[in-house]
Design a protein around this motif. Structure first.
Motif, PDB file in Angstrom:
ATOM      1  N   ARG A  23       0.836  -1.209   0.000  1.00 31.32           N
ATOM      2  CA  ARG A  23       0.000   0.000   0.000  1.00 31.32           C
ATOM      3  C   ARG A  23       0.863   1.249   0.000  1.00 31.32           C
ATOM      4  NH1 ARG A  23      -2.553  -2.984   4.363  1.00 31.32           N
ATOM      5  NH2 ARG A  23      -4.244  -4.269   3.500  1.00 31.32           N
ATOM      6  N   GLU A  45      -3.415   1.419  -7.039  1.00 32.11           N
ATOM      7  CA  GLU A  45      -4.523   2.156  -6.424  1.00 32.11           C
ATOM      8  C   GLU A  45      -5.129   3.176  -7.386  1.00 32.11           C
ATOM      9  OE1 GLU A  45      -5.466   4.520  -2.244  1.00 32.11           O
ATOM     10  OE2 GLU A  45      -3.433   4.550  -3.061  1.00 32.11           O
ATOM     11  N   MET A  49      -9.067   3.247  -8.540  1.00 33.46           N
ATOM     12  CA  MET A  49      -9.917   4.408  -8.275  1.00 33.46           C
ATOM     13  C   MET A  49     -10.575   4.900  -9.562  1.00 33.46           C
ATOM     14  SD  MET A  49      -9.922   5.083  -5.037  1.00 33.46           S
ATOM     15  CE  MET A  49     -10.460   6.784  -4.955  1.00 33.46           C
ATOM     16  N   ARG A  81     -12.177  -1.169   3.123  1.00 33.66           N
ATOM     17  CA  ARG A  81     -11.660   0.196   3.154  1.00 33.66           C
ATOM     18  C   ARG A  81     -11.210   0.540   4.562  1.00 33.66           C
ATOM     19  NH1 ARG A  81     -15.238   3.394  -1.345  1.00 33.66           N
ATOM     20  NH2 ARG A  81     -13.499   4.821  -1.213  1.00 33.66           N
ATOM     21  N   THR A  85      -9.168   6.552   6.783  1.00 33.95           N
ATOM     22  CA  THR A  85      -8.792   7.270   5.570  1.00 33.95           C
ATOM     23  C   THR A  85      -9.735   7.016   4.397  1.00 33.95           C
ATOM     24  OG1 THR A  85      -7.375   5.465   4.768  1.00 33.95           O
ATOM     25  CG2 THR A  85      -6.369   7.080   6.267  1.00 33.95           C
ATOM     26  N   ASP A  86     -10.555   5.951   4.474  1.00 38.31           N
ATOM     27  CA  ASP A  86     -11.488   5.546   3.430  1.00 38.31           C
ATOM     28  C   ASP A  86     -10.775   5.022   2.175  1.00 38.31           C
ATOM     29  OD1 ASP A  86     -14.221   5.139   2.854  1.00 38.31           O
ATOM     30  OD2 ASP A  86     -14.226   6.834   1.456  1.00 38.31           O
ATOM     31  N   ARG A  87      -9.478   4.757   2.273  1.00 38.60           N
ATOM     32  CA  ARG A  87      -8.742   4.205   1.138  1.00 38.60           C
ATOM     33  C   ARG A  87      -8.995   2.696   1.052  1.00 38.60           C
ATOM     34  NH1 ARG A  87      -2.616   6.283   1.364  1.00 38.60           N
ATOM     35  NH2 ARG A  87      -2.558   5.036  -0.572  1.00 38.60           N
ATOM     36  N   GLU A  89      -8.226  -1.075   0.964  1.00 35.86           N
ATOM     37  CA  GLU A  89      -7.153  -1.862   1.559  1.00 35.86           C
ATOM     38  C   GLU A  89      -7.072  -3.285   1.004  1.00 35.86           C
ATOM     39  OE1 GLU A  89      -7.372  -1.697   5.840  1.00 35.86           O
ATOM     40  OE2 GLU A  89      -6.057   0.064   5.788  1.00 35.86           O
TER      41      GLU A  89
END
Length: 210
Positions: A23, A45, A49, A81, A85-87, A89
């Motif tokens: 990541r 990533e 997105m 997620r 951070t709402d990223r 994972e």
């Protein structure tokens, strides 16, 4: 049904430490599940997105292209997620075959203004935001479009009344409510009226005691 392509690379490493390093390098650990088992992948990533923006919440077939030229048709089965951070994972992909039925959750999109909302003061409630369907990959709908303009106060649309789509079977209880038009809420008495009524009750009780 629209199709999208996503570049992936195969990975050997696993574990929390490896995933954190992945990541940190701008990639997301992923797994693809299929008839031959599972395989570990890494997805950039940025590319994922962009894909999610293109999809926009619809159900779609995603063709994975690995670094050795292999192509696999898949569905995005699940994503994880970071709550802070709402990223993204982690991603789970499910391999699909053109000649085998799949089961998928399809988003429900409503359009139109319910007559019970427009003229009856009611409110529209979407009880089921996704419905489960089974079909061949080629028949997979991106979304279920539902016209709610004919709903009056008290009316409902059940799974059994959803639009008929070629090659698509709705799963679950056919009597499950998808959308309903609720009656307007009863208005509460103004606070001043309540206080006045309480005062009248108190005077009445005082008179009785006297």
């Amino acid at each position: 049904m629209s199709e999208h392509t996503l570049s992936v690379s195969k990975r050997e490493g696993q574990g929390r430490g490896f995933s954190r390093r992945l990541r940190a390098q701008g990639s997301i650990p992923a797994v693809i599940y299929g008839k031959s088992g599972s395989e570990k992948l890494a997805v950039t990533e940025k590319d994922f997105m962009l894909l999610m923006r293109e999809i926009g919440g619809s159900a779609t077939i995603v063709t994975l292209e690995d670094d050795k030229g292999g192509k696999t048709a898949t569905l995005i089965q699940d994503t994880q997620r970071n709550p802070r951070t709402d990223r993204f994972e982690h991603i789970d992909f499910l391999e699909v075959s053109a000649d085998q039925e799949i089961t998928a959750q399809i988003p429900v999109h409503t359009h139109g203004e319910a007559v019970g909302v427009k003229t009856g003061g009611g409110s529209l409630e979407i009880a089921l935001h996704e419905v489960e369907v089974s079909c061949l990959p080629k028949n997979l709908p991106e979304q279920i479009d539902l016209d709610v303009s004919g709903l009056d106060v008290g009316d409902m649309i059940h799974v059994s009344a959803l639009p008929k789509l070629e090659g698509v079977t709705y799963q679950g209880d056919p009597e499950t409510v998808v959308v309903m038009c609720n009656a307007p809420m009863a208005e509460e008495a103004p606070a001043e009226d309540e206080a006045e009524a309480a005062g009248d009750d108190a005077e009445a009780k005082t008179g009785e005691e006297a």
